[in-house]
Scaffold this motif. Structure first.
Motif, PDB file in Angstrom:
ATOM      1  N   LEU A  30      32.818   8.941  38.625  1.00 40.48           N
ATOM      2  CA  LEU A  30      33.870   8.358  39.459  1.00 40.48           C
ATOM      3  C   LEU A  30      33.580   8.599  40.935  1.00 40.48           C
ATOM      4  N   HIS A  31      33.151   9.803  41.232  1.00 46.44           N
ATOM      5  CA  HIS A  31      32.868  10.123  42.640  1.00 46.44           C
ATOM      6  C   HIS A  31      31.682   9.334  43.163  1.00 46.44           C
ATOM      7  N   ASP A  32      30.634   9.231  42.372  1.00 45.86           N
ATOM      8  CA  ASP A  32      29.401   8.614  42.857  1.00 45.86           C
ATOM      9  C   ASP A  32      29.450   7.094  42.868  1.00 45.86           C
ATOM     10  N   VAL A  33      30.260   6.504  41.976  1.00 42.57           N
ATOM     11  CA  VAL A  33      30.264   5.042  41.844  1.00 42.57           C
ATOM     12  C   VAL A  33      31.558   4.435  42.366  1.00 42.57           C
ATOM     13  N   VAL A  34      32.665   4.745  41.695  1.00 40.39           N
ATOM     14  CA  VAL A  34      33.929   4.087  42.041  1.00 40.39           C
ATOM     15  C   VAL A  34      34.383   4.460  43.440  1.00 40.39           C
ATOM     16  N   ALA A  35      34.392   5.769  43.739  1.00 45.46           N
ATOM     17  CA  ALA A  35      34.851   6.192  45.056  1.00 45.46           C
ATOM     18  C   ALA A  35      33.986   5.585  46.164  1.00 45.46           C
ATOM     19  N   HIS A  36      32.693   5.470  45.910  1.00 44.48           N
ATOM     20  CA  HIS A  36      31.802   4.864  46.908  1.00 44.48           C
ATOM     21  C   HIS A  36      32.193   3.416  47.178  1.00 44.48           C
ATOM     22  N   HIS A  37      32.446   2.654  46.124  1.00 51.34           N
ATOM     23  CA  HIS A  37      32.797   1.240  46.305  1.00 51.34           C
ATOM     24  C   HIS A  37      34.140   1.083  47.010  1.00 51.34           C
ATOM     25  N   ILE A  38      35.092   1.942  46.691  1.00 53.26           N
ATOM     26  CA  ILE A  38      36.389   1.859  47.371  1.00 53.26           C
ATOM     27  C   ILE A  38      36.217   2.147  48.851  1.00 53.26           C
ATOM     28  N   THR A  39      35.386   3.123  49.183  1.00 54.70           N
ATOM     29  CA  THR A  39      35.133   3.432  50.596  1.00 54.70           C
ATOM     30  C   THR A  39      34.498   2.248  51.316  1.00 54.70           C
ATOM     31  N   VAL A  40      33.566   1.586  50.654  1.00 51.82           N
ATOM     32  CA  VAL A  40      32.928   0.403  51.257  1.00 51.82           C
ATOM     33  C   VAL A  40      33.946  -0.708  51.469  1.00 51.82           C
ATOM     34  N   ILE A  41      34.798  -0.938  50.464  1.00 47.08           N
ATOM     35  CA  ILE A  41      35.843  -1.970  50.594  1.00 47.08           C
ATOM     36  C   ILE A  41      36.741  -1.665  51.779  1.00 47.08           C
ATOM     37  N   ASN A  42      37.140  -0.407  51.897  1.00 45.74           N
ATOM     38  CA  ASN A  42      38.023  -0.007  52.992  1.00 45.74           C
ATOM     39  C   ASN A  42      37.359  -0.271  54.345  1.00 45.74           C
ATOM     40  N   ALA A  43      36.068   0.066  54.440  1.00 44.02           N
ATOM     41  CA  ALA A  43      35.358  -0.158  55.696  1.00 44.02           C
ATOM     42  C   ALA A  43      35.235  -1.648  56.011  1.00 44.02           C
ATOM     43  N   LEU A  44      34.946  -2.470  54.997  1.00 41.86           N
ATOM     44  CA  LEU A  44      34.818  -3.914  55.219  1.00 41.86           C
ATOM     45  C   LEU A  44      36.139  -4.538  55.645  1.00 41.86           C
ATOM     46  N   VAL A  45      37.228  -4.111  54.988  1.00 38.94           N
ATOM     47  CA  VAL A  45      38.542  -4.657  55.363  1.00 38.94           C
ATOM     48  C   VAL A  45      38.892  -4.259  56.793  1.00 38.94           C
ATOM     49  N   GLY A  46      38.587  -2.994  57.146  1.00 34.49           N
ATOM     50  CA  GLY A  46      38.846  -2.569  58.518  1.00 34.49           C
ATOM     51  C   GLY A  46      38.033  -3.363  59.519  1.00 34.49           C
ATOM     52  N   GLY A  47      36.776  -3.646  59.177  1.00 37.09           N
ATOM     53  CA  GLY A  47      35.951  -4.458  60.070  1.00 37.09           C
ATOM     54  C   GLY A  47      36.481  -5.875  60.208  1.00 37.09           C
ATOM     55  N   ALA A  48      36.985  -6.444  59.099  1.00 32.89           N
ATOM     56  CA  ALA A  48      37.542  -7.794  59.161  1.00 32.89           C
ATOM     57  C   ALA A  48      38.777  -7.833  60.041  1.00 32.89           C
ATOM     58  N   ARG A  49      39.597  -6.823  59.978  1.00 27.71           N
ATOM     59  CA  ARG A  49      40.795  -6.764  60.833  1.00 27.71           C
ATOM     60  C   ARG A  49      40.408  -6.737  62.307  1.00 27.71           C
ATOM     61  N   ALA A  50      39.359  -5.996  62.598  1.00 25.61           N
ATOM     62  CA  ALA A  50      38.973  -5.845  64.001  1.00 25.61           C
ATOM     63  C   ALA A  50      38.450  -7.145  64.607  1.00 25.61           C
ATOM     64  N   THR A  51      37.982  -8.064  63.785  1.00 26.92           N
ATOM     65  CA  THR A  51      37.417  -9.316  64.302  1.00 26.92           C
ATOM     66  C   THR A  51      38.419 -10.459  64.346  1.00 26.92           C
ATOM     67  N   LEU A  52      39.662 -10.213  63.890  1.00 26.95           N
ATOM     68  CA  LEU A  52      40.656 -11.286  63.856  1.00 26.95           C
ATOM     69  C   LEU A  52      41.160 -11.605  65.263  1.00 26.95           C
ATOM     70  N   ALA A  53      41.467 -12.883  65.459  1.00 23.88           N
ATOM     71  CA  ALA A  53      42.086 -13.299  66.726  1.00 23.88           C
ATOM     72  C   ALA A  53      43.518 -12.796  66.780  1.00 23.88           C
ATOM     73  N   PRO A  54      44.082 -12.569  67.950  1.00 24.42           N
ATOM     74  CA  PRO A  54      45.444 -12.026  68.060  1.00 24.42           C
ATOM     75  C   PRO A  54      46.505 -12.861  67.361  1.00 24.42           C
ATOM     76  N   GLU A  55      46.323 -14.205  67.314  1.00 29.40           N
ATOM     77  CA  GLU A  55      47.363 -15.048  66.716  1.00 29.40           C
ATOM     78  C   GLU A  55      47.356 -15.028  65.183  1.00 29.40           C
ATOM     79  N   GLN A  56      46.396 -14.444  64.578  1.00 31.92           N
ATOM     80  CA  GLN A  56      46.320 -14.411  63.107  1.00 31.92           C
ATOM     81  C   GLN A  56      47.054 -13.183  62.561  1.00 31.92           C
TER      82      GLN A  56
END
Length: 349
Positions: free
Chosen positions: A157-183
């Protein structure tokens, strides 16, 4: 087998010997019959065999302790324990020692009578100790295997699942940072997804702690979820796009740990199923505190989507409720939608 031999001996004695031989054979048959319940009633059987042997030796029907006596006191030590067993053993040693001394005065007669009890009782105690030691070893080995498997799962769980969740969290955070203010709507959805990912990581860490723990408090002891977190769970469901409500009836009480976790997990799984299988549905959760039980009910008004592989959610619910001594019912509602209902007695936990 001993009873059959004793019965044959009685028949032969009645044909070939006098009344004295018949009485001796009848005595042997009676003590042998008592042995049929020696495992379930070891103390009474040892007492009855001792009484019959003492009477038989005193009356001259038999000259010494018999095979039934040895089996009775072996069974006494093998299948019973505690003070009754000890008292019966000492009583038997004294009784056989006294009657042997009276029957045939001489050096060592009392000791010989005591030894006919002490030897089979000692053998029975040794066999019992060995069996218990082997059983304890098997339990220890089984517990060690379970702990090793839990640690292996924790590593996966630590090596596989937790790693993927961390990656998802980072990608979602990156997507938020690139959004235009009106979105703003998209930003809120991504923020909700990021919060859900963070919560998943938090629960994953608690789950890893449970899997690595060696205690016996159960699989949910350290997860920190229970009925008091249902309002937050409902809020998370709304953030994920599922209109949901919570109604609590009765006087809230502190639930036993297993029940508390079961209530939360039932609601969590039911809401997850609604989001997955009934898009656009609304859900309502009812938690009812009663004097002797707690009830939890989750209703939705959606139309189940066809297709898809069945999961393990409902089976997991059933296992949790069964472990708490409760009853679970799930299925479609007559007017449409799905119903999950569990009633868990509080006195059974």
């Amino acid at each position: 087998m001993l009873v059959v031999l004793a019965g044959l001996g009685l028949v032969l004695s009645s044909l070939q010997t006098g009344a004295h031989g018949v009485l001796g054979s009848a005595h042997f048959l009676l003590t042998s019959v008592l042995l049929l319940v020696r495992r379930s009633r070891p103390v009474p059987v040892a007492g009855a065999v001792t009484a019959l042997d003492v009477i038989g030796i005193a009356a001259g029907l038999v000259t010494s302790a018999s095979a039934p006596e040895a089996i009775a006191f072996y069974s006494l030590a093998r299948y019973s324990s505690g003070r009754p067993s000890l008292v019966m053993t000492v009583t038997g040693m004294v009784a056989y020692g006294v009657v042997m001394e009276i029957r045939g005065p001489g050096i060592g007669q009392f000791a010989a009578g005591a030894f006919v009890v002490a030897i089979p009782a000692g053998v029975g105690a040794l066999v019992k100790a060995r069996v218990e030691l082997n059983e304890r070893g098997r339990r220890t080995a089984a517990d060690a295997a379970v702990q090793a498997e839990r640690r292996r799962i924790a590593r996966e769980l630590h090596d596989v699942v937790a790693h993927h969740i961390t990656v998802i969290n980072a990608l979602v955070g990156g997507a938020r940072a690139t959004l235009a203010p009106e979105q703003e709507v998209t930003r809120e959805a991504l923020e909700s997804a990021q919060q859900t990912a963070r919560q998943a990581m938090s629960e994953m860490r608690r789950l890893l702690h449970v899997l690595r723990a060696d205690g016996n408090d159960g699989p949910d002891a350290a997860t920190g979820v229970g009925a008091d977190r249902l309002p937050a769970l409902i809020g998370e469901a709304r953030s994920a796009g599922l209109p949901a409500s919570l109604t609590v009836t009765g006087e809230p009480v502190t639930l036993p740990s297993a029940v508390d976790h079961a209530v939360y997990r039932i609601v969590q799984e039911a809401l997850t199923n609604t989001r997955k299988h009934a898009a656009g549905a609304r859900a309502s959760v009812r938690l009812a505190y009663e004097s002797e039980a707690v009830e939890v009910e989750v209703l939705d008004d959606g139309v189940p989507q066809q297709g898809g592989a069945p999961g393990y959610g409902l089976g997991g619910m059933a296992e949790r409720v069964a472990l708490c001594g409760g009853q679970l019912s799930t299925g479609p509602r007559p007017g449409g939608g799905f119903r999950v209902h569990a009633r868990i007695p509080l006195e059974a936990t």
